[in-house]
Design a protein around this motif. Structure first.
Motif, mmCIF file in Angstrom:
data_model
loop_
_atom_site.group_PDB
_atom_site.id
_atom_site.type_symbol
_atom_site.label_atom_id
_atom_site.label_comp_id
_atom_site.label_asym_id
_atom_site.label_seq_id
_atom_site.Cartn_x
_atom_site.Cartn_y
_atom_site.Cartn_z
ATOM 1 N N ARG A 60 0.820 -1.466 -0.004
ATOM 2 C CA ARG A 60 -0.028 -0.051 0.009
ATOM 3 C C ARG A 60 0.811 1.086 0.013
ATOM 4 O O ARG A 60 0.195 2.424 -0.159
ATOM 5 N N ASN A 61 2.221 1.068 0.308
ATOM 6 C CA ASN A 61 3.132 2.504 0.173
ATOM 7 C C ASN A 61 2.909 2.993 -1.213
ATOM 8 O O ASN A 61 3.413 4.257 -1.550
ATOM 9 N N PHE A 62 2.770 1.690 -2.279
ATOM 10 C CA PHE A 62 2.849 2.366 -3.727
ATOM 11 C C PHE A 62 1.265 2.621 -4.400
ATOM 12 O O PHE A 62 1.378 2.795 -5.380
ATOM 13 N N GLY A 63 0.352 2.683 -3.476
ATOM 14 C CA GLY A 63 -0.812 2.971 -4.165
ATOM 15 C C GLY A 63 -1.773 1.766 -3.501
ATOM 16 O O GLY A 63 -1.357 0.985 -3.012
ATOM 17 N N PRO A 64 -3.134 1.998 -3.687
ATOM 18 C CA PRO A 64 -4.347 1.133 -3.564
ATOM 19 C C PRO A 64 -4.281 -0.360 -4.006
ATOM 20 O O PRO A 64 -3.709 -0.180 -5.220
ATOM 21 N N LEU A 65 -4.437 -1.317 -3.328
ATOM 22 C CA LEU A 65 -4.527 -2.462 -3.847
ATOM 23 C C LEU A 65 -5.615 -2.619 -5.091
ATOM 24 O O LEU A 65 -6.744 -2.225 -4.817
ATOM 25 N N ARG A 279 0.766 -13.116 -3.896
ATOM 26 C CA ARG A 279 0.865 -11.909 -4.351
ATOM 27 C C ARG A 279 -0.072 -10.838 -4.046
ATOM 28 O O ARG A 279 -1.203 -11.255 -3.867
ATOM 29 N N THR A 280 0.607 -9.506 -4.124
ATOM 30 C CA THR A 280 -0.429 -8.503 -3.670
ATOM 31 C C THR A 280 -0.173 -7.709 -5.017
ATOM 32 O O THR A 280 0.861 -7.683 -5.697
ATOM 33 N N THR A 281 -1.127 -6.960 -5.446
ATOM 34 C CA THR A 281 -1.266 -6.184 -6.601
ATOM 35 C C THR A 281 -1.590 -4.625 -6.267
ATOM 36 O O THR A 281 -2.709 -4.186 -5.773
ATOM 37 N N VAL A 282 -0.738 -3.704 -6.922
ATOM 38 C CA VAL A 282 -0.963 -2.217 -6.768
ATOM 39 C C VAL A 282 -1.545 -1.878 -8.150
ATOM 40 O O VAL A 282 -1.191 -2.186 -9.006
ATOM 41 N N ALA A 283 -2.966 -1.577 -7.907
ATOM 42 C CA ALA A 283 -3.793 -0.965 -8.879
ATOM 43 C C ALA A 283 -3.109 -0.002 -9.744
ATOM 44 O O ALA A 283 -2.533 0.876 -9.361
ATOM 45 N N GLY A 284 -3.297 -0.037 -10.999
ATOM 46 C CA GLY A 284 -2.995 1.009 -12.122
ATOM 47 C C GLY A 284 -3.890 2.244 -11.928
ATOM 48 O O GLY A 284 -4.984 2.013 -11.104
ATOM 49 N N ASN A 285 -3.742 3.397 -12.322
ATOM 50 C CA ASN A 285 -4.721 4.433 -12.199
ATOM 51 C C ASN A 285 -5.290 4.996 -13.593
ATOM 52 O O ASN A 285 -6.080 5.949 -13.549
#
Ligand code: OGA
Ligand code: MN
Length: 295
Positions: A60-65, A279-285
């Motif tokens: 989550r440091n890098f954006g919403p999942l 895996r966790t995945t940081v959403a694109g925007n």
């Protein structure tokens, strides 16, 4: 402790030291990791014994999942892991390796094709973060290919030819190419193709990259055989060993990659033994191109 990054191949991928990602990070650490991702596109962290909660907090440091719904055929009742986790293990809810003939196992084999995570979603993923909880002793390396370098090396004619092209991506194309062709009506709806630009530009570095994936099965305005040969040729070019980093896993490695800049695949392994990867995945925007009007 301060973060340092050692580049792992002549062109990309870095190994990070000087940070404990099981703990909350300082803003400077987050910035250093983000800058490392912009530059190296793949980062490797060793010796990080993460819980699912810690992995999500780090991510989550890098954006919403990303909302994981719609990305596979596993029914909610059969899921082994909680919300926010993508299960890329070979394990069922009982913790045992999935039977060889189970639909879930057959579907997961698709991860052995070169792909970019969630390219089958209208807004595809930014980062993926993969944590090795139980190592499989035979095979199972994960390979990454640098789509920026692959784009840079295309000849001018090919660059001009593919400029502005839009591909159609669906989980049915990647799985279909392996002979997995039976879907329920609900799955067909869920796996409806989306459109993606074939060339994309990184929002920070401004570098162009090829946006390929096994999920790509057509190009707008082109016949399917022509499109598939073009996609196949480009993928063959882009996954030559000179563009590839091979990750040989150790337990408690965490590898994160930028799906906008690299392709990845897992190699075959001993499916009779556990391989617990989470895996966790940081959403694109943003979408890479406009979607077709709903029919
Ligand atoms: C993924 C994936 C490869 C692996 O997590 O998106 O493709 O090594 N995993 O399990
Ligand atoms: Mn993947």
């Amino acid at each position: 402790m301060s973060i340092s990054i050692r580049q792992l191949t002549p062109i990309f991928a870095g190994e990070v030291t000087g940070v404990d990602i099981t703990k909350p990070l300082s803003p400077d650490d987050v910035k250093a990791i983000e800058a490392g991702m912009d530059r190296h596109a793949v980062l490797v962290f060793h010796g990080q014994a993460l819980t699912d909660e810690q992995q999500q907090a780090f991510s989550r440091n890098f954006g919403p999942l990303e909302d994981a719904r719609g990305g596979n055929i596993t029914k909610a009742a059969d899921k082994r892991l909680g919300e926010g986790m993508n299960d890329v293990s070979n394990l069922g809810k009982d913790g045992k390796p999935l039977p060889k003939d189970s639909r879930q196992h057959l579907f997961n084999i698709g991860n052995m094709l070169w792909h970019s995570d969630s390219s089958f979603r209208a807004i595809p993923a930014k980062y993926s973060l993969l944590s090795c909880r139980v190592l499989n002793e035979k095979g199972g390396n994960t390979e990454f290919a640098d789509m920026r370098a692959a784009y840079d090396d295309l000849d001018a004619d090919t660059k001009a030819e593919i400029d502005g092209m839009i591909a159609e991506h669906s989980l049915m194309y990647s799985r279909g190419s392996l002979g997995f062709l039976d879907y329920t009506e609900d799955e067909k709806k869920m796996f409806k193709p989306v459109r993606q630009s074939l060339v994309r530009t990184h929002p920070v570095s401004g570098r162009k990259s090829l946006y390929l994936s096994s999920h790509a099965g057509g190009i707008i305005g082109m016949s399917m055989p022509e499109a598939r040969i073009l996609l196949r040729d480009l993928t063959e070019h882009a996954t030559q060993p000179k563009y590839v980093y091979v990750h040989k896993w150790q337990r408690h490695d965490l590898v994160m990659w930028d799906n906008r800049q690299v392709l990845h695949r897992v190699r075959r392994y001993d499916a009779s033994q556990p391989r617990d990867m989470r895996r966790t995945t940081v959403a694109g925007n943003t979408m890479t191109t406009a979607q077709a009007e709903a029919a």
